[in-house]
Design an enzyme around this catalytic site. Structure first.
Site, PDB file in Angstrom:
ATOM      1  N   TRP A  74     -20.433  42.608 -18.134  1.00 46.14           N
ATOM      2  CA  TRP A  74     -20.788  41.220 -18.430  1.00 46.14           C
ATOM      3  C   TRP A  74     -20.983  40.589 -17.061  1.00 46.14           C
ATOM      4  CZ3 TRP A  74     -22.117  37.968 -22.230  1.00 46.14           C
ATOM      5  CH2 TRP A  74     -21.960  36.602 -22.023  1.00 46.14           C
ATOM      6  N   ASN A 100     -13.813  46.144 -13.350  1.00 45.74           N
ATOM      7  CA  ASN A 100     -13.728  44.837 -14.022  1.00 45.74           C
ATOM      8  C   ASN A 100     -13.049  43.882 -13.055  1.00 45.74           C
ATOM      9  OD1 ASN A 100     -14.648  46.059 -16.284  1.00 45.74           O
ATOM     10  ND2 ASN A 100     -12.769  45.852 -17.479  1.00 45.74           N
ATOM     11  N   GLY A 101     -13.449  42.629 -13.049  1.00 46.46           N
ATOM     12  CA  GLY A 101     -12.811  41.655 -12.167  1.00 46.46           C
ATOM     13  C   GLY A 101     -13.794  41.144 -11.130  1.00 46.46           C
ATOM     14  N   GLU A 483     -16.985  16.391 -31.337  1.00 45.50           N
ATOM     15  CA  GLU A 483     -16.833  17.851 -31.292  1.00 45.50           C
ATOM     16  C   GLU A 483     -15.909  18.330 -32.411  1.00 45.50           C
ATOM     17  OE1 GLU A 483     -18.341  20.221 -30.087  1.00 45.50           O
ATOM     18  OE2 GLU A 483     -16.959  21.908 -29.926  1.00 45.50           O
ATOM     19  N   HIS A 506     -17.477  -1.535 -38.067  1.00 41.40           N
ATOM     20  CA  HIS A 506     -18.877  -1.907 -38.269  1.00 41.40           C
ATOM     21  C   HIS A 506     -19.544  -1.092 -39.380  1.00 41.40           C
ATOM     22  CE1 HIS A 506     -18.681  -4.499 -34.804  1.00 41.40           C
ATOM     23  NE2 HIS A 506     -18.146  -3.497 -34.104  1.00 41.40           N
ATOM     24  N   LYS A 605     -25.786  32.285 -33.238  1.00 42.96           N
ATOM     25  CA  LYS A 605     -25.065  32.020 -31.991  1.00 42.96           C
ATOM     26  C   LYS A 605     -25.996  31.430 -30.937  1.00 42.96           C
ATOM     27  CE  LYS A 605     -21.602  31.840 -29.305  1.00 42.96           C
ATOM     28  NZ  LYS A 605     -20.804  30.635 -29.551  1.00 42.96           N
TER      29      LYS A 605
HETATM   30  C1  F6R Z   1     -21.447  24.544 -32.071  1.00 46.55           C
HETATM   31  C2  F6R Z   1     -22.436  25.393 -31.432  1.00 46.55           C
HETATM   32  C3  F6R Z   1     -23.805  24.856 -31.203  1.00 46.55           C
HETATM   33  C4  F6R Z   1     -24.226  25.132 -29.756  1.00 46.55           C
HETATM   34  C5  F6R Z   1     -25.679  24.730 -29.533  1.00 46.55           C
HETATM   35  C6  F6R Z   1     -26.093  24.905 -28.086  1.00 46.55           C
HETATM   36  O1  F6R Z   1     -20.236  25.178 -32.211  1.00 46.55           O
HETATM   37  O2  F6R Z   1     -22.150  26.500 -31.082  1.00 46.55           O
HETATM   38  O3  F6R Z   1     -23.869  23.501 -31.479  1.00 46.55           O
HETATM   39  O4  F6R Z   1     -23.365  24.418 -28.909  1.00 46.55           O
HETATM   40  O5  F6R Z   1     -26.508  25.513 -30.352  1.00 46.55           O
HETATM   41  O6  F6R Z   1     -25.942  26.223 -27.681  1.00 46.55           O
HETATM   42  P1  F6R Z   1     -25.950  26.624 -26.163  1.00 46.55           P
HETATM   43  O7  F6R Z   1     -24.741  26.017 -25.532  1.00 46.55           O
HETATM   44  O8  F6R Z   1     -25.912  28.122 -26.159  1.00 46.55           O
HETATM   45  O9  F6R Z   1     -27.210  26.081 -25.565  1.00 46.55           O
END
Ligand code: F6R
Length: 610
Positions: A74, A100-101, A483, A506, A605
């Site tokens: 990574w 790693n590290g 959040e 409001h 993701k």
């Molecule tokens: C919420 C979440 C999304 C991301 C958004 C931006 O938990 O994961 O709202 O924060 O899609 O994603 P990045 O940060 O990868 O640009």
């Protein structure tokens, strides 16, 4: 983060190493590689991307060996590509190292090795290791001593495994700050960064401690300290089963990532605070620090959770750096013909570094001549590469779709950037030092909050059937309210809204009745009294209240139904603490509703489409 596996024994290690690397995939990675020694001849195979791609390459070569090491990387130093992937080797290609590290003094070591005639292929910090070890082999030391002497020159963290054609009966491994275990089998032994890599083969493991090295043969292993004292190691039986381990023992990636935050935040801070000077050191911004400090305006652009961290950043930058700051949804920014001048700095925040809207906004800001800076987690991602300079948050791979540890690490980086600019402008040494000290204490404070997990789970049980939720906070904790609401809605599918607490009167107050849970983020700060008035207003309308409050606050318990107490810190850092209970609350509610927390419906993701 990165993963390590090594094998020595009687079997063909190629499938063992590849399967071990696949088991480490849950940690996330961007490249992988193997080094093998077969009948005294070494070979190395590396690939960018998935282990399955490495497997295809290995299959086409029909390889076999009884000694080998494998790594998933990574990226931290150098983009993900084949050259930067591990194993790294010496110039004769007969000594291989996986690491790693982070080697903090790699530049100094590299310079010294260059003067000795060594040359480097990769951009990584890790590549100094095979050359440094080689330099001791050249002086006549055996492999184990050469590794020990090399490591005594290294500053930073490491978990390493080394193999050498000249001594093909052993693996040498060592640990400092990066986990490593020895797996003990029948006429075969293993080394790994994580039990998941070897659990299919053995449940007997010895845990290496920091400062220990081990010489692993197929029928024994010898452990020594870095100062060469032999130590007896106990072998433990692991109770974990194979299906538990992909998530490091946690039922979900999201919980694992929430629980990892003391470490991920530590990694975001590592080497970046200059305590004596009360400021921050961010290598990625060095070339642009002056321009950044003199910006007339800062714009922060991002999406989702990253946008929320941008909102906290706005409060930090305006309070301490005294630069007017605006936060823009990347999706709006790109289409609304924004006014940007070359005197502006635009930060793009993105965990994945691949979010399509953020990337498009970045291109727009560049065309308009602003200083374009990135704050990303994924090294070498499009946003990181497209920025003129930037800072990696080093939170480690985030796999659960709901962003958790990336948020807290983004806040750490924003605080460091604020400290850096503020100290160049008006902030006094004393005030800079106190921010630096508070930053240092954050991981420990997160640790304390995580101990409340079962208390928060109990609260989740009371609220799991709610249809709506309201989250209220003020100042730095208003973005935390947003959040918290986002976390809940995305994984539990409960409608939730975040508001600045004072805005309640409001409009949203019309929603309040006994069926409307309200989460107040109410630490003891300058708006505390006003928040208490808002709490009273909700109470009068029979709303059920959960308060995230200061540990020192004994009064609030009398006003609300449930409290979750967090340690105190300075206001600018409070969101890093107050968000943790909200992550856990959302998580437990979703689990209790039987939902797929790691892959909620309709979400991905990385949102690489508009
Ligand atoms: C919420 C979440 C999304 C991301 C958004 C931006 O938990 O994961 O709202 O924060 O899609 O994603 P990045 O940060 O990868 O640009």
């Amino acid at each position: 983060m990165c993963g390590i596996i090594g094998y020595i024994g009687e079997k063909n290690c190629v499938p063992i190493l590849l399967n071990g690397l696949k088991r480490l995939e849950y940690r996330g990675y961007d490249s992988a590689g193997l080094a093998l020694i077969n009948n005294g001849t070494a070979s190395v195979i590396k690939n960018k991307g998935k282990v399955s791609l490495l497997q295809e390459k290995v299959d086409s070569l029909n390889l076999s060996a009884k000694l080998g090491i494998g790594h998933t990387r990574w990226a931290t130093h150098g983009v993900p590509n084949e050259i930067n992937a591990h194993p790294h080797h010496n110039h004769k290609k007969n000594l291989f190292v996986i690491h790693n590290g982070i080697i903090e003094n790699y530049q100094t070591l590299r310079e010294g090795l260059r003067q000795m005639g060594y040359s480097f292929l990769s951009e990584t910090d890790s590549e100094v290791l095979p050359h440094l070890i080689d330099s001791f082999l050249q002086k006549g030391f055996d492999l184990f001593k050469a590794v020990r002497l090399a490591l005594s020159e290294v500053e930073g963290t490491y978990g390493i495994a080394v193999i050498y054609e000249g001594e093909p009966n052993k693996i040498v491994a060592a640990r400092k700050g990066s986990p490593l275990i020895v797996g003990v089998g029948e006429n075969e032994n293993f080394v790994a960064s994580d039990v998941s890599a070897i659990l299919a083969h053995t449940k007997q493991v010895a845990y290496l401690e920091d400062g220990e090295l081990v010489e692993i043969y197929k029928d024994k292993f010898i452990t020594k300290t870095i100062s060469d004292t032999e130590i007896a190691k106990e072998v433990h039986e692991i109770s974990m089963t194979l299906d538990q381990i992909d998530k490091g023992g946690y039922p979900h990636f999201m919980l694992k990532e929430i629980m990892e935050q003391p470490d991920s935040v530590t990694n975001s801070l590592r080497g970046r605070i200059l305590f004596k000077k009360g400021t921050a050191k961010l290598g990625g911004l060095e070339s642009v620090t002056e321009q950044l400090t003199n910006s007339k305006r800062i714009i922060i652009s991002a999406c989702g959770t990253s946008w929320h961290s941008g909102l906290v950043g706005e409060y930090m930058l305006e309070q301490f750096a005294r630069i007017p700051t605006e936060v823009e949804y990347a999706s709006e920014f790109r289409y609304r013909n924004p006014i940007i001048t070359p005197e502006d700095t635009v930060f793009f925040i993105s965990q994945s570094g691949e979010t399509a809207d953020t990337l498009a906004a970045l291109r727009e800001a560049k065309i308009r001549g602003a200083l374009v800076l990135g704050i990303c987690n994924v090294v070498g991602s499009s946003i990181a590469r497209g920025s003129m300079a930037g800072v990696y948050i080093h939170a480690g791979p985030e796999i659960g779709v709901a962003s958790t540890k990336a948020f807290t690490s983004q806040l750490i980086v924003l605080a460091l950037i604020t400290l850096l600019i503020a100290r160049k402008k008006h902030l006094s040494l004393i005030d800079g030092k106190s921010i630096a000290e508070e930053l240092k204490n954050i991981p420990q404070k997160i640790e304390e909050i995580l101990k409340l997990n079962s208390h928060i789970e109990m609260i989740a049980e009371q609220f799991k059937d709610a249809k709506n939720f309201l989250y209220l906070g003020r100042g730095y904790n208003f973005p935390v309210a947003l959040e918290g609401a986002l976390k809940l809605k995305e994984i539990s599918y409960i409608h939730a809204e975040g508001y600045p607490a004072a805005e309640m009167k409001h409009g949203p107050i019309a929603l309040i009745d006994e069926n409307m849970p309200v989460v107040f983020i109410a630490p003891k700060d300058s708006t505390y009294e006003k928040i208490v008035s808002n709490i009273e207003e909700i109470k009068a309308r029979k709303g059920r209240i959960i308060a995230i409050a200061s540990q020192s606050d004994n009064e609030i318990d009398k006003l609300v139904d449930y409290t979750i107490k967090v340690p105190d810190t300075i206001r600018m850092l409070m969101p890093i603490l107050t968000v943790i209970p909200l992550q856990l609350l959302a998580y437990h509610i979703a689990v209790k509703k039987g939902l797929n927390v790691d892959q909620p419906r309709n979400l991905a993701k990385s949102v690489t489409v508009e």
